[in-house]
Design a protein around this motif. Structure first.
Motif, short mmCIF file in Angstrom:
data_model
loop_
_atom_site.label_atom_id
_atom_site.label_comp_id
_atom_site.label_asym_id
_atom_site.label_seq_id
_atom_site.Cartn_x
_atom_site.Cartn_y
_atom_site.Cartn_z
N VAL A 159 -48.64 15.63 -77.41
CA VAL A 159 -48.80 15.66 -78.87
C VAL A 159 -48.00 14.54 -79.52
O VAL A 159 -48.44 13.92 -80.49
N ARG A 212 -54.84 22.85 -74.66
CA ARG A 212 -54.87 21.51 -74.06
C ARG A 212 -56.20 20.82 -74.35
O ARG A 212 -56.24 19.60 -74.62
N LEU A 252 -44.54 24.12 -81.18
CA LEU A 252 -44.19 24.08 -79.76
C LEU A 252 -42.69 24.28 -79.55
O LEU A 252 -42.27 24.95 -78.60
N LEU A 307 -56.28 19.52 -77.81
CA LEU A 307 -55.47 18.31 -77.92
C LEU A 307 -56.28 17.08 -77.54
O LEU A 307 -56.22 16.04 -78.21
N PHE A 348 -46.11 24.70 -70.04
CA PHE A 348 -47.09 24.26 -71.03
C PHE A 348 -46.43 23.48 -72.16
O PHE A 348 -46.88 22.39 -72.54
N THR A 384 -52.47 28.11 -79.16
CA THR A 384 -51.08 28.12 -78.66
C THR A 384 -50.41 29.44 -79.02
O THR A 384 -49.76 30.07 -78.16
N GLN A 421 -47.18 19.69 -73.21
CA GLN A 421 -47.92 19.58 -74.47
C GLN A 421 -47.13 18.80 -75.52
O GLN A 421 -47.72 18.01 -76.28
N ARG A 422 -45.82 18.98 -75.56
CA ARG A 422 -45.02 18.23 -76.53
C ARG A 422 -45.10 16.73 -76.26
O ARG A 422 -45.19 15.93 -77.20
#
Length: 294
Positions: free
Chosen positions: A234, A173, A256, A176, A226, A200, A230-231
């Motif tokens: 991103v 994270r 992911l 990112l 997560f 990841t 996260q998707r």
């Protein structure tokens, strides 16, 4: 002496295991002769974790500490080639008799003990300060190496695979957020996404392995939570980037998706009572399909 060190190390490792178990980590299903002696220490460790104070760092302190660290880095030659630093030190070293400069064994030991005591005394304050000063650093900043060193220290102090896996996902994270600041810098952006994907993979692998070893679905819940968040984050990077940046971002999104499919497959395998998978890859154990799904 060696046997005492071995016993001390085993005792410390067992204490770390018991503390992890008390904080929700994977149970090790072993008993040790020192468990009863460590019970009080584990209780104290839990209390310290529950009552840890929240540190609020002011903007003025953060700015001042950052300036001080940057000045120290420049003065000590951090970030410069070793040969340059060595040349500078040689140039400013006063000419003198070599035997006069060599410290005695006693002096060296005293200096080493002093350095250790100073380090212990200032370590707790320094770590929190350096972490605060470097938390917004990105690749290329002078303090970025300190930021990554702090992360490695966190990993070294974490015992269970479950906890280490969560830490790696936290680092993903962080990578990112760094990538969002590096859009337009093709090399920097791609490099930080490489690091994000590596974190990841490490986090997912540790958590899926912990899930299989302990039939622990909570580890898979961590992966799914997560991946979902996260998707979304991103995907937001796809908007204003160059074509090269978008192509690189799509590879992270694909990873992911693979992580989510692996988590769901393991959840199904555990649910239908399949034996632990024998094979594994970068995302951890590779399960077989349940009989009804074949």
């Amino acid at each position: 002496m060696n046997s005492d060190l071995f016993v001390s190390r085993r005792r410390a490792e067992r204490f770390a295991q018991l503390l992890d178990e008390a904080n929700g980590g994977r149970r090790h299903h072993v008993r040790s002769r020192v468990d009863d002696k460590l019970t009080d220490l584990v209780a104290v460790g839990q209390q310290l974790g529950d009552t840890a104070p929240t540190v609020e760092v002011s903007t003025e302190f953060r700015t001042g500490l950052r300036a001080m660290l940057l000045a120290t880095a420049e003065r000590e030659g951090l970030g410069r080639p070793a040969s340059t630093v060595a040349a500078d030190r040689t140039e400013h070293r006063p000419a003198s008799n070599r035997s006069f400069l060599l410290p005695t064994v006693t002096a060296r030991r005293a200096r080493a003990r002093g350095a250790i005591l100073i380090g212990i005394a200032t370590g707790a304050v320094a770590v929190s300060g350096i972490s605060a000063a470097s938390e917004n650093a990105v690749p290329g900043d002078a303090l970025y190496g300190m930021k990554r060193s702090t992360e490695r220290a966190q990993l070294a102090l974490t015992g269970s695979d479950h906890s280490r896996g969560q830490l790696f996902l936290d680092f993903a994270r962080t990578r990112l957020s760094e990538a969002a600041q590096l859009r337009g810098d093709r090399v920097g952006y791609s490099g930080v996404l490489d690091d994000m994907d590596a974190d990841t993979r490490q986090g997912v692998r540790l958590l899926t392995t912990a899930a299989v070893q302990g039939s622990d679905l909570t580890a898979l819940d961590v992966v799914n939570t997560f991946v979902t968040a996260q998707r979304t984050a991103v995907s937001e990077l796809l908007g204003d980037g160059t074509r090269a940046d978008r192509d690189r971002t799509q590879r992270s999104l694909a990873l992911l998706g693979d992580a989510l499919r692996r988590s769901d497959a393991l959840r199904a395998a555990i649910g239908c009572g399949l034996p632990a998978p024998g094979g594994s890859d970068m995302l951890g154990p590779t399960p077989a399909s349940c009989p009804a799904d074949r």
